[in-house]
Design a protein around this motif. Sequence first.
Motif, PDB file in Angstrom:
ATOM      1  N   UNK A 105      -2.675  -8.837  -4.637  1.00 19.96           N
ATOM      2  CA  UNK A 105      -3.870  -8.183  -5.085  1.00 19.96           C
ATOM      3  C   UNK A 105      -4.856  -9.267  -5.268  1.00 19.96           C
ATOM      4  N   UNK A 106      -5.971  -8.602  -4.882  1.00 17.58           N
ATOM      5  CA  UNK A 106      -6.988  -9.796  -4.772  1.00 17.58           C
ATOM      6  C   UNK A 106      -7.070 -10.632  -6.162  1.00 17.58           C
ATOM      7  N   UNK A 107      -7.832 -12.193  -5.886  1.00 21.43           N
ATOM      8  CA  UNK A 107      -8.532 -12.871  -6.885  1.00 21.43           C
ATOM      9  C   UNK A 107      -9.358 -12.283  -8.213  1.00 21.43           C
ATOM     10  N   UNK A 108      -9.732 -11.341  -7.646  1.00 18.47           N
ATOM     11  CA  UNK A 108     -11.237 -10.405  -8.148  1.00 18.47           C
ATOM     12  C   UNK A 108     -10.520  -9.572  -9.143  1.00 18.47           C
ATOM     13  N   UNK A 109      -9.397  -9.321  -9.543  1.00 18.48           N
ATOM     14  CA  UNK A 109      -9.124  -7.788  -9.665  1.00 18.48           C
ATOM     15  C   UNK A 109      -9.468  -8.052 -11.500  1.00 18.48           C
ATOM     16  N   UNK A 125       1.597 -11.241  -5.758  1.00 22.38           N
ATOM     17  CA  UNK A 125       0.805 -12.636  -5.243  1.00 22.38           C
ATOM     18  C   UNK A 125      -0.483 -12.527  -5.919  1.00 22.38           C
ATOM     19  N   UNK A 126      -1.130 -13.198  -5.435  1.00 19.60           N
ATOM     20  CA  UNK A 126      -2.235 -13.168  -5.003  1.00 19.60           C
ATOM     21  C   UNK A 126      -3.318 -13.924  -4.092  1.00 19.60           C
ATOM     22  N   UNK A 127      -4.849 -12.586  -4.267  1.00 24.49           N
ATOM     23  CA  UNK A 127      -5.209 -13.434  -2.440  1.00 24.49           C
ATOM     24  C   UNK A 127      -6.210 -14.363  -3.573  1.00 24.49           C
ATOM     25  N   UNK A 128      -6.723 -15.767  -3.008  1.00 21.53           N
ATOM     26  CA  UNK A 128      -7.480 -16.611  -3.591  1.00 21.53           C
ATOM     27  C   UNK A 128      -9.400 -16.330  -3.306  1.00 21.53           C
ATOM     28  N   UNK A 129      -9.987 -16.185  -4.380  1.00 23.21           N
ATOM     29  CA  UNK A 129     -10.963 -15.865  -3.801  1.00 23.21           C
ATOM     30  C   UNK A 129     -12.157 -17.491  -3.595  1.00 23.21           C
ATOM     31  N   UNK A 130     -12.763 -17.433  -3.033  1.00 22.27           N
ATOM     32  CA  UNK A 130     -13.870 -18.718  -2.005  1.00 22.27           C
ATOM     33  C   UNK A 130     -14.731 -19.662  -3.559  1.00 22.27           C
ATOM     34  N   UNK A 131     -14.371 -19.237  -4.569  1.00 23.64           N
ATOM     35  CA  UNK A 131     -14.823 -19.345  -6.089  1.00 23.64           C
ATOM     36  C   UNK A 131     -16.091 -20.193  -5.566  1.00 23.64           C
ATOM     37  N   UNK A 138     -12.257 -13.350   0.965  1.00 26.00           N
ATOM     38  CA  UNK A 138     -12.286 -12.739   2.370  1.00 26.00           C
ATOM     39  C   UNK A 138     -11.476 -11.737   3.381  1.00 26.00           C
ATOM     40  N   UNK A 139     -11.139 -10.579   4.089  1.00 29.94           N
ATOM     41  CA  UNK A 139     -10.652 -10.153   4.908  1.00 29.94           C
ATOM     42  C   UNK A 139      -9.077 -11.341   5.521  1.00 29.94           C
ATOM     43  N   UNK A 140      -9.482 -12.642   6.007  1.00 28.66           N
ATOM     44  CA  UNK A 140      -9.289 -13.615   6.726  1.00 28.66           C
ATOM     45  C   UNK A 140      -8.102 -14.332   5.859  1.00 28.66           C
ATOM     46  N   UNK A 141      -8.541 -14.018   5.027  1.00 25.94           N
ATOM     47  CA  UNK A 141      -8.018 -14.890   3.525  1.00 25.94           C
ATOM     48  C   UNK A 141      -7.061 -13.959   2.950  1.00 25.94           C
ATOM     49  N   UNK A 142      -7.334 -12.128   2.872  1.00 26.84           N
ATOM     50  CA  UNK A 142      -5.806 -11.852   2.490  1.00 26.84           C
ATOM     51  C   UNK A 142      -5.079 -11.452   4.408  1.00 26.84           C
ATOM     52  N   UNK A 175     -12.241  -3.418   6.573  1.00 28.09           N
ATOM     53  CA  UNK A 175     -11.483  -4.267   7.341  1.00 28.09           C
ATOM     54  C   UNK A 175     -10.039  -5.702   6.371  1.00 28.09           C
ATOM     55  N   UNK A 176     -10.029  -5.153   5.526  1.00 29.53           N
ATOM     56  CA  UNK A 176      -8.597  -5.131   4.544  1.00 29.53           C
ATOM     57  C   UNK A 176      -7.641  -4.064   4.837  1.00 29.53           C
TER      58      UNK A 176
END
Length: 380
Positions: A105-109, A125-131, A138-142, A175-176
């Motif tokens: 799940x993305x970090x802004x969910x 499991x969370x995909x963090x944002x850039x803060x 970001x797609x690359x972080x995902x 992209x994601x």
Amino acid sequence: MLMECSDYGLTRTLERDNLNLNPLQRGGVLPAAARKALYEFGDGYSVCDYCEGRLDQIPRPHVNSFLDDLADFIKADAVRTVHGAREGKFAVMHALCEEGDTIVVDGNAHYTTHLAAERNGLEIVEVPSTGHPDYEIKPETYREVLEETLEETEVKLAVLTHVDGNYGNLTDAAAIAGICRELGVPLLLNCAYSMGRMPVELKTLKVDFVVGSGHKSMAASGPIGVLGMGAEWEDLLLKRSPRHEKKEVELLGCTSRGAPLATLMASLPYVRERVSRWDEEVERTRYLVSELEKMDGVRQIGLRPKEHDLVRFETPVFHEIASSHPRRGFFLYEELKKRRIVGIRRGQTRWFKCSVYGMTDRQVQYIIDSFREIVEENRD
């Protein structure tokens, strides 16, 4: 003693008497046709006069053809209405996953994404944002998080928030989605703040599932949501009960009916038309940001330039005024209310979220001028 109806506070003139900046409500304002449908179908089960057991096949009102039109609008192979976007997310998770399974799940969910997963007994499991200050997914972080998780366990589902409710960031869903297809993980796109406000097409984005919110973004009274899917998922998600052969199990038979469904139906032509003017809404929002940021102590948070109407501002200028104002943190709310502008929470001065979706240029300018006046009149 029984209370009169008016004693429960069942009056509301907020939209008629004020400019409402609440981004949660801007996309849910009903057009005239939907208000008429609200009156006609306000009675419980009012859409069920001609039902033969399948909500999606009711011929009068034309629920069956409406769902075909709705599927065409969001370019999905199958569509069902649900009680809200959260119920749509829950249904997808329940159909695809078993207790103990893992999802990414993305970090802004939205919190309802977490609750839907928790109710299903899933590991998140969370995909963090850039803060701060962009909070970008970001797609690359995902990809990194998804690949790392797949090395340890099976991932039954990926969830992405198309536009989040905190910063109004539009993610690169296409992209994601491509990353998820490459890695063999189905993707659910949460479009609660986008479907009905801006173009959202399942087949264009190449996602597996989309959920939307009628009351947040599709000019419906609600609570009601939209669940769209690709054809490959219909048998699983829309499977029927062996005991009650007309009823779809994941949807518990029938979902939102009566006024929520009727208003969603009535608003679809209006929603189609306003989505075609999305570029105008974005430009209006960017103008709001550029003008408010000309004041010292006002800063937009989130991705730039804005690609969505929901805006979050950090506003130390108002917090500074509040520190010495007799009404403290309530001053901003009260100053705006005097000018018939609402939607900013009482006591909030450090930051606020707002939206001018659906407003005219003249109304937006009035809002900008009002904020400037408030600073000029209250700053030492």
